[in-house]
Design a protein around this motif. Structure first.
Motif, PDB file in Angstrom:
ATOM      1  N   ILE A   1       0.969  -1.224  -0.462  1.00  0.00           N
ATOM      2  CA  ILE A   1       0.252  -0.058  -0.103  1.00  0.00           C
ATOM      3  C   ILE A   1       1.028   1.032  -0.016  1.00  0.00           C
ATOM      4  O   ILE A   1       1.683   1.343   1.369  1.00  0.00           O
ATOM      5  CB  ILE A   1      -0.532   0.160   1.394  1.00  0.00           C
ATOM      6  CG1 ILE A   1      -1.971  -1.366   1.289  1.00  0.00           C
ATOM      7  CG2 ILE A   1      -1.564   1.173   0.550  1.00  0.00           C
ATOM      8  CD1 ILE A   1      -2.568  -1.584   1.978  1.00  0.00           C
ATOM      9  N   ALA A   2       0.709   2.285  -1.296  1.00  0.00           N
ATOM     10  CA  ALA A   2       1.408   3.318  -1.176  1.00  0.00           C
ATOM     11  C   ALA A   2       1.451   4.605  -0.048  1.00  0.00           C
ATOM     12  O   ALA A   2       0.127   4.615   0.361  1.00  0.00           O
ATOM     13  CB  ALA A   2       0.777   4.340  -2.424  1.00  0.00           C
ATOM     14  N   GLY A   3       2.042   4.946   0.354  1.00  0.00           N
ATOM     15  CA  GLY A   3       1.880   6.261   1.290  1.00  0.00           C
ATOM     16  C   GLY A   3       0.248   7.169   1.052  1.00  0.00           C
ATOM     17  O   GLY A   3      -0.089   7.194   1.866  1.00  0.00           O
ATOM     18  N   THR A   4       0.718   7.018  -0.162  1.00  0.00           N
ATOM     19  CA  THR A   4      -0.399   8.006  -0.534  1.00  0.00           C
ATOM     20  C   THR A   4      -2.057   7.202  -0.679  1.00  0.00           C
ATOM     21  O   THR A   4      -2.746   8.733  -1.023  1.00  0.00           O
ATOM     22  CB  THR A   4      -0.678   8.392  -1.874  1.00  0.00           C
ATOM     23  OG1 THR A   4      -0.541   7.628  -2.952  1.00  0.00           O
ATOM     24  CG2 THR A   4       0.468   9.283  -2.584  1.00  0.00           C
ATOM     25  N   ASP A   5      -1.938   6.022  -0.497  1.00  0.00           N
ATOM     26  CA  ASP A   5      -3.164   5.392  -0.592  1.00  0.00           C
ATOM     27  C   ASP A   5      -3.248   4.426   2.045  1.00  0.00           C
ATOM     28  O   ASP A   5      -4.647   4.637   1.786  1.00  0.00           O
ATOM     29  CB  ASP A   5      -3.308   4.321  -1.129  1.00  0.00           C
ATOM     30  CG  ASP A   5      -2.976   4.447  -2.545  1.00  0.00           C
ATOM     31  OD1 ASP A   5      -4.216   5.122  -3.090  1.00  0.00           O
ATOM     32  OD2 ASP A   5      -3.226   3.238  -3.071  1.00  0.00           O
ATOM     33  N   ILE A   6      -2.668   5.559   2.439  1.00  0.00           N
ATOM     34  CA  ILE A   6      -2.679   5.579   3.540  1.00  0.00           C
ATOM     35  C   ILE A   6      -3.210   7.090   3.932  1.00  0.00           C
ATOM     36  O   ILE A   6      -2.990   7.423   4.872  1.00  0.00           O
ATOM     37  CB  ILE A   6      -1.524   5.125   4.651  1.00  0.00           C
ATOM     38  CG1 ILE A   6      -0.973   4.334   3.891  1.00  0.00           C
ATOM     39  CG2 ILE A   6      -2.058   5.142   5.806  1.00  0.00           C
ATOM     40  CD1 ILE A   6       0.560   4.386   4.173  1.00  0.00           C
TER      41      ILE A   6
END
Length: 77
Positions: A49-54
């Motif tokens: 999971i990419a940081g932008t999706d957290i």
């Protein structure tokens, strides 16, 4: 979607996630639970999971988690 609920139940077995439209607003999961959930999702579905999706809205419901996973090419049933 059943698998997502199972992962949530691994974290908080006594909660009724199926009845909630917003796990965070309903107090079913907190930030520590969210980290644990992300790790379980990454392991179960083989994604990172990419940081932008957290962000809370991606983990607010079974549907939002499934939608996020679909962006990684994972089909959730």
């Amino acid at each position: 979607m059943k698998k997502i609920i199972e992962l949530l139940k691994d974290i908080r077995p006594d909660e009724d996630f199926a009845a909630s439209d917003d796990f965070i607003a309903d107090g079913l999961i907190d930030s520590a639970d969210l980290q644990q959930l992300m790790a379980l999702i990454e392991t179960e579905y083989g994604v990172k999971i990419a940081g932008t999706d957290i962000m809370p809205q991606n983990f607010a419901s079974v549907e939002s988690i499934a939608d996020m996973l679909e962006n990684y090419g994972v089909t959730v049933s």
